[in-house]
Design a protein around this motif. Structure first.
Motif, short mmCIF file in Angstrom:
data_model
loop_
_atom_site.label_atom_id
_atom_site.label_comp_id
_atom_site.label_asym_id
_atom_site.label_seq_id
_atom_site.Cartn_x
_atom_site.Cartn_y
_atom_site.Cartn_z
N SER A 162 4.34 0.70 1.91
CA SER A 162 4.32 -0.23 3.03
C SER A 162 4.08 -1.61 2.45
CB SER A 162 3.20 0.17 3.98
OG SER A 162 3.02 -0.80 4.95
N SER A 196 0.86 -1.19 0.00
CA SER A 196 0.00 0.00 0.00
C SER A 196 0.89 1.24 0.00
CB SER A 196 -0.95 0.00 1.20
OG SER A 196 -0.24 -0.07 2.40
N TYR A 197 0.27 2.35 -0.35
CA TYR A 197 1.03 3.59 -0.54
C TYR A 197 0.46 4.67 0.38
CZ TYR A 197 2.72 7.79 -2.99
OH TYR A 197 3.30 8.99 -3.31
N ASP A 198 1.33 5.20 1.22
CA ASP A 198 0.90 6.22 2.18
C ASP A 198 0.69 7.54 1.44
OD1 ASP A 198 0.89 8.29 4.17
OD2 ASP A 198 1.67 6.81 5.59
N ILE A 199 -0.57 8.01 1.47
CA ILE A 199 -0.95 9.19 0.68
C ILE A 199 -0.28 10.46 1.20
CG2 ILE A 199 -3.05 9.75 1.99
CD1 ILE A 199 -2.99 9.67 -1.78
N TRP A 200 0.00 10.51 2.49
CA TRP A 200 0.62 11.71 3.07
C TRP A 200 2.15 11.63 3.01
CZ3 TRP A 200 -1.04 16.41 4.12
CH2 TRP A 200 -2.43 16.61 4.27
N GLU A 201 2.70 10.49 3.36
CA GLU A 201 4.17 10.37 3.41
C GLU A 201 4.77 10.03 2.06
OE1 GLU A 201 5.30 7.72 6.50
OE2 GLU A 201 4.39 8.93 8.07
N GLU A 202 3.92 9.59 1.14
CA GLU A 202 4.36 9.19 -0.21
C GLU A 202 5.42 8.10 -0.13
OE1 GLU A 202 5.38 12.81 -2.23
OE2 GLU A 202 3.29 13.25 -2.66
N ARG A 208 -5.32 13.62 -0.34
CA ARG A 208 -5.04 14.18 0.98
C ARG A 208 -6.19 15.04 1.45
NH1 ARG A 208 1.18 16.28 0.41
NH2 ARG A 208 2.17 14.23 0.39
N ARG A 229 -4.71 4.23 9.00
CA ARG A 229 -4.54 5.07 10.20
C ARG A 229 -5.13 6.47 10.00
NH1 ARG A 229 1.54 7.15 9.95
NH2 ARG A 229 1.95 6.85 7.75
N TYR A 230 -5.53 6.79 8.77
CA TYR A 230 -6.09 8.12 8.49
C TYR A 230 -7.61 8.11 8.61
CZ TYR A 230 -1.46 9.02 6.59
OH TYR A 230 -0.10 9.15 6.45
N ASN A 251 -3.46 -2.05 4.94
CA ASN A 251 -3.25 -0.83 4.17
C ASN A 251 -2.75 0.29 5.08
OD1 ASN A 251 -3.84 1.73 2.73
ND2 ASN A 251 -4.73 0.34 1.22
N VAL A 252 -1.65 0.90 4.69
CA VAL A 252 -0.99 1.90 5.54
C VAL A 252 -1.89 3.13 5.77
CG1 VAL A 252 0.18 3.06 3.62
CG2 VAL A 252 1.21 3.09 5.88
N ASN A 253 -2.83 3.36 4.86
CA ASN A 253 -3.72 4.51 5.02
C ASN A 253 -4.85 4.28 6.02
OD1 ASN A 253 -2.54 6.25 2.93
ND2 ASN A 253 -3.13 4.58 1.57
N HIS A 313 7.46 2.88 5.26
CA HIS A 313 8.29 4.04 4.91
C HIS A 313 9.34 3.67 3.87
CE1 HIS A 313 6.81 4.70 9.05
NE2 HIS A 313 6.51 5.89 8.55
N LEU A 366 -7.97 8.19 -3.85
CA LEU A 366 -7.69 8.70 -2.51
C LEU A 366 -6.88 9.98 -2.65
CD1 LEU A 366 -7.94 7.99 0.53
CD2 LEU A 366 -5.71 6.91 0.34
#
Lengths: 202, 433
Positions: free
Chosen positions: A97, A88-94, B101, B42-43, B38-40, A115, B99
């Motif tokens: 994971s 998956s891709y962290d939308i805020w940290e870019e 921000r 947590r949002y 999914n890492v997101n 990360h 998705l």
């Protein structure tokens, strides 16, 4: 001495990118202290195209990986390892994971890392797709085949059950050709000798 | 009394329907990748936006599902289910999730992009009912949407439940869902029916006593066919309140020996209110109200001259597996109205359990009805009470009780009229009634 004709020059120019691309996707291997084989393919980039788009849209993308060793140029399989990775891709940290799901009888807990850059996520997946070389006869040459494919929804429903993932189903999936629209990669290496492989501490 | 054949038929139908529903329910994603991977996850979801389809046209159920996600953690499973519901309900070609921000770190926005079909064909069965006294009633509609805002509907219907008559025929309509704005819709409907009359109705019209009483409010005529052309406009004043207005040109072809045609041409207007309130604890309340008026006038060349008012109001309260609802219906007619405009009790929704032809074989000019229903999971019990009368008559209140099973749109109910003497229950089984 080979004479450089115009035709040969043009052929060389046209063929060069393909040669570079093939060379870039080379598969190499190393052994850790427990004689577990790890593969490296720094030129292989599977986080691209449609799967990368889906990741950036917030989806979880599952990748199925199979690593096989054979004693006869990948005709018959001597041993294999299969793993499933969820990215998956962290939308805020870019950052990416990744989690690894093992077969039901192998491990119960999923392991993962976060990360990560795209290259680091790809490398993490490959590094956690390992195979035990103890079944290989000492001194015999062997071949390695790495197969990766982006899992589609139908396959996911077949292979994942309550206790974990169904290994039989996974083998069945790798035994049949990938669907036309399914992203897939295959790299081969060999013949190799265990004694020639680089050894590392981990 | 209900025969064994009827019982078996109803049971077989209901089991079939339940199986169909179970088979049609999408498999729960017990075997998918957990959302927590999914890492997101947590949002927190700040907003869920649907693009490619007007938000004002989303159903209450879909809007409620969208709203429930706001403020919760990003959950791919829940979003997959929502996308599936959207695709199914909107008959869309595809629904893609994006998705983005949110306005602050730890918040995200979800965009669901609806890709609609250029031409969509939809087949539906809005009503299907077996009533042990009145037999089968059913309606089948085929609709197609062209260029997003234009819809053509064609339907077949045979209904012995709603009116004193059984009407069988075709329905067709054109709808423009965007007349300058999404708030304004235009509809042109056409109906062509042939009538079958119950012996009780024909006997009543040949009975001098009944006929004399009916003549005080204008003698009704039997007709063998009726055809209606109805253009109308609907305007959404608010998302919960819609006002409609239009014309109805209804031609009635009388039965032998006259065979002449009479018109019941009317101005038609209405007001519909629907509001859903979601509780934080998962419960919900819905409130509905409507008023319609039809004024048949000489100005439109009508032979029948009458005014028909109709009110409905409903309130539903749900908490967990319990649900309680109350529905009120009232009607009032002045002048000489054709038989299809007259009010009826003893249908599948009004004073269930009573035979309508025992109450009044010609229908009435005044109606008052209330229905209370309690539901626990699939089981429900109801109590109906109502009165139907005409000008100059004294209203008599009638009651009925019933039990039933309701699963999704399918229902099975047995209703008992409350009266002295023999118990004569009525069985109803079907969907959307």
């Amino acid at each position: 001495m080979l004479r450089l004709t115009r035709r040969l020059f043009l052929l060389a120019c046209c063929g060069a990118p393909f040669t570079v691309a093939l060379g870039a996707q080379e598969l190499s291997a190393r052994l850790d202290q427990a004689n577990i084989l790890h593969v490296l393919a720094p030129g292989l980039h599977f986080l691209k195209g449609k799967s990368l788009e889906r990741l950036k849209d917030g989806a979880t993308v599952a990748i199925l990986g199979q690593l096989t060793l054979s004693l006869d140029a990948n005709v018959t399989i001597a041993t294999r390892a299969i793993a499933r990775f969820a990215l998956s891709y962290d939308i805020w940290e870019e950052r990416f994971s990744v989690s690894r799901f093992a077969a039901a009888h192998q491990e119960t807990a999923a392991r993962g890392a976060s990360h990560l850059s795209p290259e680091a996520a790809e490398a993490w997946c490959l590094d956690h797709l390992t195979v035990d070389t103890s079944v290989l006869p000492i001194g015999r040459q062997f071949w390695i085949r790495l197969e990766l494919r982006i899992e589609d929804g139908r396959e996911g429903n077949q292979i994942i059950g309550e206790p974990g993932i169904n290994l039989t189903r996974l083998i069945e999936i790798f035994s049949r050709p990938a669907r036309a629209q399914q992203q897939r990669w295959q790299l081969d290496a060999g013949p190799l000798h265990l004694a020639d492989l680089r050894r590392s501490s981990s | 009394m209900i025969s064994n054949r009827h019982r078996l038929l109803a049971l077989a139908f209901f089991l079939f329907c339940c199986l169909r529903v179970s088979a049609g329910t999408p498999q729960q994603p017990a075997n998918r990748i957990s959302s927590s991977v999914n890492v997101n996850s947590r949002y927190i979801i700040e907003q869920v936006q649907v693009i490619g389809f007007p938000a004002s046209k989303l159903s209450d159920s879909l809007r409620s599902k969208l709203q429930k996600l706001v403020g919760s953690a990003y959950d791919t499973e829940a979003l997959d289910e929502l996308a599936h519901s959207l695709r199914k309900d909107l008959h869309a070609r595809n629904v893609t999730q994006h998705l983005a921000r949110g306005s602050s770190p730890e918040m995200v926005r979800v965009v669901l992009e609806v890709e609609r079909r250029s031409v969509a064909l939809d087949l539906s069965v809005p009503k299907f009912l077996y009533h042990s006294k009145q037999g089968w009633s059913g309606q089948m509609l085929a609709s197609t949407a062209v260029a997003r805002n234009h819809s053509f509907i064609f339907g077949l219907v045979s209904d012995g439940d709603e009116l004193t008559e059984r009407f069988t025929g075709i329905q067709a309509a054109y709808e423009n869902l965007h007349v300058g704005t999404d708030l304004l819709r235009f509809r042109f409907a056409f109906e062509d029916y042939h009538q079958q009359w119950n012996r009780a109705t024909t006997d009543a019209l040949s009975d001098p006593t009944v006929l004399n009483a009916a003549l005080r409010t204008g003698a009704p005529e039997l007709y063998r066919a009726r055809r209606n052309f109805q253009p109308s406009l609907a305007y959404a004043l608010t998302p919960s309140l819609v006002v409609t207005g239009g014309l109805s040109f209804e031609r009635l072809q009388e039965t032998l020996p006259y065979l002449q045609t009479e018109g019941a041409n009317a101005f038609a207007a209405g007001l519909q209110y629907h509001k859903r309130f979601d509780d934080e604890n998962g419960g919900g309340r819905t409130a509905d109200a409507s008023y319609s008026i039809r004024v048949a006038s000489r100005a439109l060349g009508s032979d029948y001259l009458y005014t028909r008012h109709h009110w409905t109001g409903g309130y539903n309260f749900t908490r967990g597996r319990h649900s309680l609802s109350d529905q009120v219906t009232a009607g009032y007619i002045t002048g000489r109205a054709p038989l299809f405009e007259r009010f009826v009790l003893g249908t599948s929704s009004l004073l269930r359990g009573w035979n309508r032809y025992e109450i009044d074989p010609l229908g009435g000019h005044r109606l008052l009805h209330n229905s209370v229903e309690y539901r626990y999971r699939m089981a429900n019990v109801f109590y109906d009470t109502g009165s139907l009368w005409s000008h100059g008559k004294v209203p008599k209140l009638k009651h009925s009780l019933g039990i039933g099973i309701r699963h999704s749109i399918f229902s099975l109910a047995i209703a008992f009229p409350v009266r002295q003497g023999r118990v004569d229950p009525i069985l109803m089984v079907g969907m959307n009634y």
